[in-house]
Scaffold this active site. Structure first.
Site, PDB file in Angstrom:
ATOM      1  N   THR A 198       0.858  -1.186   0.000  1.00 42.48           N
ATOM      2  CA  THR A 198       0.000   0.000   0.000  1.00 42.48           C
ATOM      3  C   THR A 198       0.890   1.230   0.000  1.00 42.48           C
ATOM      4  O   THR A 198       2.044   1.151   0.391  1.00 42.48           O
ATOM      5  CB  THR A 198      -0.841   0.053   1.298  1.00 42.48           C
ATOM      6  OG1 THR A 198      -1.227  -1.249   1.694  1.00 42.48           O
ATOM      7  CG2 THR A 198      -2.070   0.920   1.132  1.00 42.48           C
ATOM      8  N   THR A 248      -1.356   0.057   6.483  1.00 41.48           N
ATOM      9  CA  THR A 248      -0.754  -0.845   5.514  1.00 41.48           C
ATOM     10  C   THR A 248      -0.542  -2.188   6.182  1.00 41.48           C
ATOM     11  O   THR A 248       0.159  -2.282   7.194  1.00 41.48           O
ATOM     12  CB  THR A 248       0.584  -0.311   4.975  1.00 41.48           C
ATOM     13  OG1 THR A 248       1.271  -1.375   4.288  1.00 41.48           O
ATOM     14  CG2 THR A 248       1.472   0.221   6.081  1.00 41.48           C
TER      15      THR A 248
END
Length: 337
Positions: A198, A248
């Site tokens: 991410t 993330t």
């Protein structure tokens, strides 16, 4: 009458000076994904990633220095990362089980609680720009798939051929995962096995307003239109007046704990320091369920935290000194003042 006008003028000047004296010091914090394995990182790749993180920080901070809102800084920083193939977002997105790229993104304005998100788009060059367009130019919060891309065309958001997202490294990751699927073996690659990958940013502007954004290519070998936490407001992305978060990690666990919202509620409602709130959720609640990952968290007072429970997390920050600070591994102090 002239005396009253002079007094009024003096009052306005004094008010303006007081307002300026209470202006916030801008801060920008970014991440490029958790789950980094030190032994798998070669020097050339590491150098390129550090350079791109620093570039993203400079681009985003330039917006803050110009007096622009936190949303602009978040958008600018994430766009840089989406355009770089080293990160699992935009250009560097991983492949699904069917050999496609499915992109997700979200953005949120802490001052107004406005938010926008997109999921499962295949041709949007910069999903964070489309997420912002959803927030600013539609009555909705989340758009998905073909409908999201139809809206992108209407808004003039850049669309690209699916081949734009293909990189050989990501393609080979999928081939390895498919071989493991066929042999009924667990995935050997940590990013594939634990669903990492991410990019994100959180920012504090001169007005004291916060914003958060996240963009991702999802997880290698994912099926059935799976959507992770990144585009889900409150799970992987959230901002309010006191706190901004971009996560993330293993998205299913961030969804189940409503991780980003939980962190901000701890800050805003319980009065916890940013560092404590972030670590309680990222390093305790999520691992207790079997998940892992990291996050960047920024408070309205300028304090921030970058907790993660993996070998490394691409991350960085820039503040009053105007210098990008970048780090990857847990034993680096470079990304925390």
């Amino acid at each position: 009458m002239k005396l009253r006008q002079r007094l009024l003028a003096a009052t306005l000047v004094a008010f303006g000076a007081a307002a300026m004296s209470h202006a916030a010091t801008p801060v920008l914090v970014i991440h490029g994904g958790a789950g980094v394995i030190r032994k798998d990182m070669n020097p050339a790749t590491e150098k390129a990633i550090r350079a791109k993180l620093a570039e993203a920080l400079r681009h985003g901070y330039a917006e803050l220095q110009a007096g622009k809102p936190a949303l602009d800084a978040v958008t600018a920083a994430i766009t840089v990362l989406e355009d770089d193939p080293h990160f699992n977002a935009g250009k560097g997105a991983v492949f699904t089980h069917d050999g496609k790229n499915e992109l997700d993104a979200a953005i949120m304005d802490g001052a107004t609680l406005r938010a926008g998100a997109v999921a499962n788009v295949h041709h949007v060059k910069n999903p964070i720009l489309l997420a912002r367009a959803v927030m600013e130019h539609s009555p909705h919060v989340m758009l998905v798939g073909d409908g999201a891309e139809a809206f992108a065309r209407q808004q003039g958001i850049a669309l690209v051929d699916a081949s734009y997202f293909r990189t050989e490294e990501r393609w080979q990751q999928l081939q390895k995962a498919l071989q493991e699927d066929a042999a009924k073996q667990p995935h050997a690659d940590v990013e594939t096995a634990k669903h990492f990958g991410t990019v994100g940013a959180v920012a504090l502007d001169r007005q004291g307003h916060l914003a958060a954004g996240t963009s991702t290519g999802g997880m290698t070998d994912k099926r059935w239109g799976r959507v992770g936490d990144s585009p889900i407001i409150g799970a992987g992305t959230y901002a309010n007046a006191k706190c901004a978060v971009s996560g993330t990690g293993w998205g299913e666990f961030y969804i189940r704990t409503v991780a980003a919202h939980t962190i901000c509620m701890r800050v805003a409602e319980m009065g916890q320091p940013v560092k404590q709130a972030a670590e309680d959720v990222i390093d305790r609640e999520i691992p207790a369920l079997g998940g892992d990952g990291g996050a960047i968290v920024l408070g309205a007072d300028g304090s921030f935290a970058t907790p993660f429970n993996t070998d490394g997390m691409f991350r960085g920050w820039i503040g009053a000194d105007g210098v990008p600070h970048v780090a990857i591994y847990a034993d680096e102090a470079g990304a925390q003042p």
